[in-house]
Design a protein around this motif. Structure first.
Motif, short mmCIF file in Angstrom:
data_model
loop_
_atom_site.label_atom_id
_atom_site.label_comp_id
_atom_site.label_asym_id
_atom_site.label_seq_id
_atom_site.Cartn_x
_atom_site.Cartn_y
_atom_site.Cartn_z
N UNK B 34 -64.02 -11.29 -50.28
CA UNK B 34 -62.69 -11.55 -50.82
C UNK B 34 -62.61 -12.89 -51.52
N UNK B 35 -63.72 -13.36 -52.05
CA UNK B 35 -63.63 -14.68 -52.68
C UNK B 35 -62.80 -14.60 -53.96
N UNK B 36 -62.19 -15.73 -54.36
CA UNK B 36 -61.34 -15.72 -55.54
C UNK B 36 -62.12 -15.27 -56.77
N UNK B 37 -61.50 -14.50 -57.63
CA UNK B 37 -62.26 -14.02 -58.78
C UNK B 37 -62.11 -14.98 -59.95
N UNK B 38 -63.02 -14.79 -60.87
CA UNK B 38 -63.14 -15.60 -62.08
C UNK B 38 -61.79 -15.82 -62.77
N UNK B 39 -61.56 -17.05 -63.25
CA UNK B 39 -60.30 -17.35 -63.93
C UNK B 39 -60.18 -16.58 -65.25
N UNK B 40 -61.32 -16.09 -65.74
CA UNK B 40 -61.28 -15.37 -67.02
C UNK B 40 -60.77 -13.95 -66.86
N UNK B 41 -60.69 -13.48 -65.61
CA UNK B 41 -60.14 -12.14 -65.39
C UNK B 41 -58.62 -12.22 -65.42
#
Lengths: 280, 149
Positions: B34-41
């Motif tokens: 559940x790690x935070x996903x890429x800011x580009x998403x």
């Protein structure tokens, strides 16, 4: 109680051994399965027909999965790839060593003789390629009546190119038509963690392909559990009729060693007096 | 008047292939998956990916399902989001989410955790789920200790 009865074991045959990196990849896969809500998982060892069986038939050592002791229920399964229908003697040896026994028939003759002659729990057709023959309702339903389940692998749908996906969908629809939507089991068959999916999403997808809504849940819950129970009864009961204690203990394999016969209750008369006998 | 019937889909993005093994305990697994996903998403990218998946798997007919699609909420930190869609097309959209394999070159599993008729229930469910995750990794106790102090 959500089952995935097909998680591929990294070994291809008895000759090769499992490396540490393969084992850790497999454990990662199990952790992802746990996150997706699965509770009962069977590790699948695939062998080709005609291989010489060593003394230790079962290469899967469940004791190396001690991390998952309280988190998942793990089982072992063998899939025998049958190409020649005349040589079927090996099955009897496999039956005592694995929790689940499955066959993957590659020809029409193999399919019919698997249904008529063999004592197996699952029949897994290779959905990614053309089916060996047209599936007749009579053949498939006679298997279902015997209590044999047919397997659908959703990794054929998720983790493939679009042409194999088209083949897989048409094969699944054929199986739906021939089986009248009864006696089906859906499992992952995944080689890596990325092709695992949430079970209700896959069920939703199968509904789009023609499964009805009610059975879309059974395909992950009731039916694989019944197949598992049938497989466990084969090694844990007397002539598949009488077993000590209820269903829960039959499914539970935490006390067993690698040799499953050791834990058979009817061979240990001392333990029988302690438990209340009941018929299953 | 007849109301516009819509459904809200709550989804989570799970990252199945972290660099190092994470199977040791449930806590490690949760933190890794559940790690935070890429800011580009961004929501825009997600809509685009859903439309591509629909086009690839269901063709032009499938793409017509995505006309009323909109992403109501998406958080990169928790990798959860809510999609609003017309009631009849729910199954196709969930199937499209299931078929998505990669986002910006990273392998992902998109898990659809709730479908509801009102956005309120979806929000409640999202809160419930993340609370459950926090209980699993013992974070909640830490917060309670802070409050007492």
């Amino acid at each position: 109680m959500i089952c995935d009865v097909n998680v591929l074991w990294p070994q291809e045959d008895y000759g090769s051994s499992v490396t540490a990196s393969q084992l850790s990849e497999l454990k990662n896969r199990l952790a992802v399965l746990e996150e997706l809500g699965y509770t009962h998982v069977a590790l699948n060892f695939r062998i080709r027909q005609g291989q010489r069986l060593p003394a230790q038939v079962n290469p899967i050592d469940l004791s190396s999965f001690s991390e998952f002791k309280d988190r998942l229920k793990l089982f072992t399964r063998v899939t025998l790839i049958v190409e020649d229908a005349s040589q079927m003697q090996t099955v009897a040896k496999l039956q005592n060593a694995f929790d689940l026994v499955a066959v993957e028939p590659r020809t029409e003759k193999a399919l019919t003789s698997c249904i008529v002659n063999m004592e197996v729990d699952l029949i897994s057709l290779d959905m990614a390629n053309r089916l060996p023959c047209y599936l007749k309702h009579k053949t498939i339903c006679s298997a279902t009546e015997k209590g044999v389940y047919f397997e659908i692998k959703y990794s054929d749908l998720v983790d493939t190119s679009s042409s194999t996906r088209a083949t897989a969908i048409s094969n699944i629809k054929q199986l739906f038509r021939a089986s009248r939507l009864r006696g089906l089991v859906c499992s992952s068959g995944a080689k890596s963690a990325k092709s695992l999916r949430n079970y209700s999403d896959v069920a939703n997808m199968l509904v789009l392909f023609g499964l009805d809504h009610n059975r879309s849940q059974q395909i992950f819950k009731d039916w694989p559990l019944k197949a598992l129970l049938a497989g466990r009864l084969r090694i844990k009961s007397y002539k598949q009729v009488v077993a000590i204690s209820g269903d829960e203990n039959l499914i539970d394999n935490s006390l067993e060693g690698k040799n499953k016969q050791d834990a058979t209750p009817y061979r240990q008369p001392k333990r029988r007096k302690e438990d209340k006998p009941s018929t299953t | 008047m007849v109301r516009l019937k819509s459904r809200y889909i709550l989804f989570e993005i799970i990252h199945p292939e972290p660099p190092e093994p994470f199977y040791g305990s449930r806590k490690d697994a949760i933190l890794a998956l559940h790690r935070p996903c890429d800011a580009k998403i961004t929501p825009k990218l997600l809509v685009q990916e859903i439309k591509t998946a629909l086009q690839n798997n269901f063709g032009d007919y499938g793409l017509s399902m995505a006309v009323s699609l909109s992403i109501k909420y998406f958080s990169n930190r928790t990798s959860t989001g809510i999609i609003r869609i017309h009631r009849e097309n729910v199954r196709y959209i969930i199937a499209a989410l299931t078929f998505i394999r990669q986002l910006r070159g990273q392998d992902v599993i998109i898990k659809c955790s709730a479908v509801s008729g009102s956005i309120k229930k979806c929000e409640d469910r999202a809160i419930e789920l993340s609370r459950q995750l926090m209980v699993d990794i013992n974070l909640l106790e830490l917060f309670e200790d802070d409050d007492e102090k």
